[in-house]
Design an enzyme around this catalytic site. Structure first.
Site, PDB file in Angstrom:
ATOM      1  N   THR A  35       0.973  -1.153  -0.088  1.00  0.00           N
ATOM      2  CA  THR A  35       0.199  -0.105   0.029  1.00  0.00           C
ATOM      3  C   THR A  35       0.841   1.429  -0.034  1.00  0.00           C
ATOM      4  O   THR A  35       0.293   2.370  -0.323  1.00  0.00           O
ATOM      5  CB  THR A  35      -0.908   0.185   1.099  1.00  0.00           C
ATOM      6  OG1 THR A  35      -0.326  -0.034   2.498  1.00  0.00           O
ATOM      7  CG2 THR A  35      -2.020  -1.062   1.005  1.00  0.00           C
ATOM      8  N   LYS A  36       2.279   1.264   0.356  1.00  0.00           N
ATOM      9  CA  LYS A  36       3.111   2.336   0.352  1.00  0.00           C
ATOM     10  C   LYS A  36       4.340   1.784  -0.147  1.00  0.00           C
ATOM     11  O   LYS A  36       4.977   0.966   0.774  1.00  0.00           O
ATOM     12  CB  LYS A  36       2.957   3.170   1.580  1.00  0.00           C
ATOM     13  CG  LYS A  36       3.782   4.428   1.556  1.00  0.00           C
ATOM     14  CD  LYS A  36       3.674   5.380   2.675  1.00  0.00           C
ATOM     15  CE  LYS A  36       4.532   6.614   2.569  1.00  0.00           C
ATOM     16  NZ  LYS A  36       4.248   7.412   3.509  1.00  0.00           N
ATOM     17  N   LEU A  81       6.936  -0.062   2.468  1.00  0.00           N
ATOM     18  CA  LEU A  81       6.713   0.302   3.631  1.00  0.00           C
ATOM     19  C   LEU A  81       5.673   0.334   4.412  1.00  0.00           C
ATOM     20  O   LEU A  81       5.687   0.372   5.674  1.00  0.00           O
ATOM     21  CB  LEU A  81       6.603   2.268   3.212  1.00  0.00           C
ATOM     22  CG  LEU A  81       8.092   2.748   2.789  1.00  0.00           C
ATOM     23  CD1 LEU A  81       7.889   4.303   2.424  1.00  0.00           C
ATOM     24  CD2 LEU A  81       9.463   2.595   3.724  1.00  0.00           C
ATOM     25  N   SER A  82       4.793  -0.052   3.632  1.00  0.00           N
ATOM     26  CA  SER A  82       3.532  -0.655   4.333  1.00  0.00           C
ATOM     27  C   SER A  82       2.661  -1.548   3.524  1.00  0.00           C
ATOM     28  O   SER A  82       2.653  -1.119   2.229  1.00  0.00           O
ATOM     29  CB  SER A  82       2.329   0.581   4.725  1.00  0.00           C
ATOM     30  OG  SER A  82       1.449   0.109   5.617  1.00  0.00           O
ATOM     31  N   CYS A  83       1.971  -2.371   4.074  1.00  0.00           N
ATOM     32  CA  CYS A  83       1.395  -3.575   3.337  1.00  0.00           C
ATOM     33  C   CYS A  83       0.209  -4.065   4.312  1.00  0.00           C
ATOM     34  O   CYS A  83       0.181  -4.100   5.371  1.00  0.00           O
ATOM     35  CB  CYS A  83       2.149  -4.390   2.796  1.00  0.00           C
ATOM     36  SG  CYS A  83       2.755  -5.612   3.857  1.00  0.00           S
TER      37      CYS A  83
END
Length: 402
Positions: free
Chosen positions: A58-59, A67-69
């Site tokens: 997601t990022k 960085l984010s998931c």
């Protein structure tokens, strides 16, 4: 009639797959995963991807790293099984992600409990807030802060779960975890990451289950070291700051003659052998991770069993790492390749570890975590077990095994 590619049908198939893999064994976890609409938390993904057994990024950073998931559903279920949430529990989540895991936690603890989720990135917490509000989870508290600080606003907590990879455990988690509370964390030591379920026992956190996993690392925990050991930077070692490993001493070791030692231990193509690495963390302070780029493998410079992450033993200017070779259709023999003056000796020791693992492949060590300033008298050792003490910045791990 439910359309076969509808969110409801895909969600049911997702949970059926998770169950077949041996997870969501807790009926409440299964029920929560059949209820919470994962696609509402990853609106940029297709419906198929939202319910596939994959992590949804997601990022990303500028270099393409995540960085984010949203973690793969099978990992989510595995960790929720480990957490053992009871109705009415107060829960803290470190790593808000998309908000999906927090929504599952809210289902598990019910109206009598509470869920607090924190993340250092305001974009991530804003996205989690939107997803939670859109799915009727306005009561979940989302806080933007450094996850290493926990969530003091609503402490103490009966359950704490990390959905980011941690290298260290800070004092906040001893301060905020209730007596007899459970903490589940993807914890990294000696180059490998395990989802460890800890139970609080006074000043100690004692493991009662461990599962292999991989997670986006927590920002600000820089205890792992790394260094290339070849001139082209194709092969890298990863180790902890408390280990006596020096990549400079190993520079060029792969150009030295190699010696292969074979264990006569066989595995099939789907049989895991990561337990060798885990067991070695309780027996050998020289264990680390080796990672070889495809170019190094293709050139025959370094051929680890799993190129991106395999266990290795490093000592002064010598090295050995895990390998395998095909013996017959569907059967592979595990062994080790050593380089350097004592590479053959290290390879033999790695094969001894393979053979020990083969005697009981399901056996796992126990990990006890303490704050780094804990007195020596407070640290528990079983004299009948081998153990390694792993010093981190804020905490100390004692990894023990027969």
């Amino acid at each position: 009639m439910i359309v076969t590619n509808s969110p409801e049908a895909l969600r049911a198939a997702m949970v059926d797959h998770i169950k077949a893999a041996g997870h969501a064994t807790n009926p409440t976890v299964e029920r929560a995963m059949r209820t919470v609409p994962r696609h509402d938390f990853v609106p940029e993904a297709s419906i198929d991807d939202a319910y596939a057994d994959i992590a949804v990024i997601t990022k990303s950073a500028s270099d393409g790293s995540a960085l984010s998931c949203a973690s793969a559903p099978i990992i989510v279920a595995m960790m929720l099984d480990q957490l053992q949430v009871k109705p009415g529990n107060r829960i803290l989540e470190i790593g808000a992600g998309t908000g999906y895991n927090a929504a599952l936690l809210a289902q598990l603890t019910g109206p009598g409990g509470s869920v607090t989720t924190v993340d250092i990135d305001p974009e991530v917490t804003a996205g989690a807030r939107r997803g939670l509000d859109a799915t009727g989870n306005e009561h979940v508290e989302v806080i933007t802060c450094n996850g290493s600080l926990g969530g003091p606003e609503n402490a103490p907590y009966d359950r704490i779960i990390f959905t980011v990879g941690a290298w260290d455990l800070t004092p906040a988690f001893w301060e905020q975890l209730a007596p007899d509370g459970r903490l589940v964390v993807p914890l990294r030591w000696r180059g490998q990451t395990r989802s460890v379920a800890f139970v609080r026992d006074g000043d100690a956190l004692v493991s009662d289950s461990m599962e292999l996993c991989g997670f986006v690392p927590m920002i600000g925990q820089e205890g792992e070291r790394s260094g290339a050991i070849d001139a082209d930077g194709l092969v890298t070692l990863y180790w902890d700051g408390d280990q006596a490993i020096d990549a400079a001493k190993l520079s060029g070791v792969l150009d030295q003659p190699k010696e292969a030692v074979w264990s006569e231990v066989l595995v099939g193509p789907q049989e895991p052998f990561d337990g060798i690495w885990l067991r070695l963390t309780a027996h050998d302070s020289r264990i680390c991770r080796i990672s070889a780029d495809r170019a190094a493998v293709d050139a025959g410079l370094c051929t680890p069993a799993i190129p991106a992450r395999s266990p290795a033993l490093a000592e002064d200017g010598s090295l050995a790492y895990l390998v395998f070779r095909k013996i017959q259709e569907g059967r592979f023999e595990l062994g080790a390749i050593g380089n350097g003056p004592y590479g053959g000796h290290l390879a033999g020791q790695l094969c001894e570890a393979i053979e020990a693992w083969n005697q009981d492949r399901s056996a796992k060590p126990t990990v006890r975590a303490y704050l780094s300033n804990a007195s020596t008298s407070a640290i528990s050792f079983d004299p009948a077990m081998s153990h390694e003490v792993i010093e981190k910045t804020a905490s100390r791990l004692v990894v023990s095994m027969c």
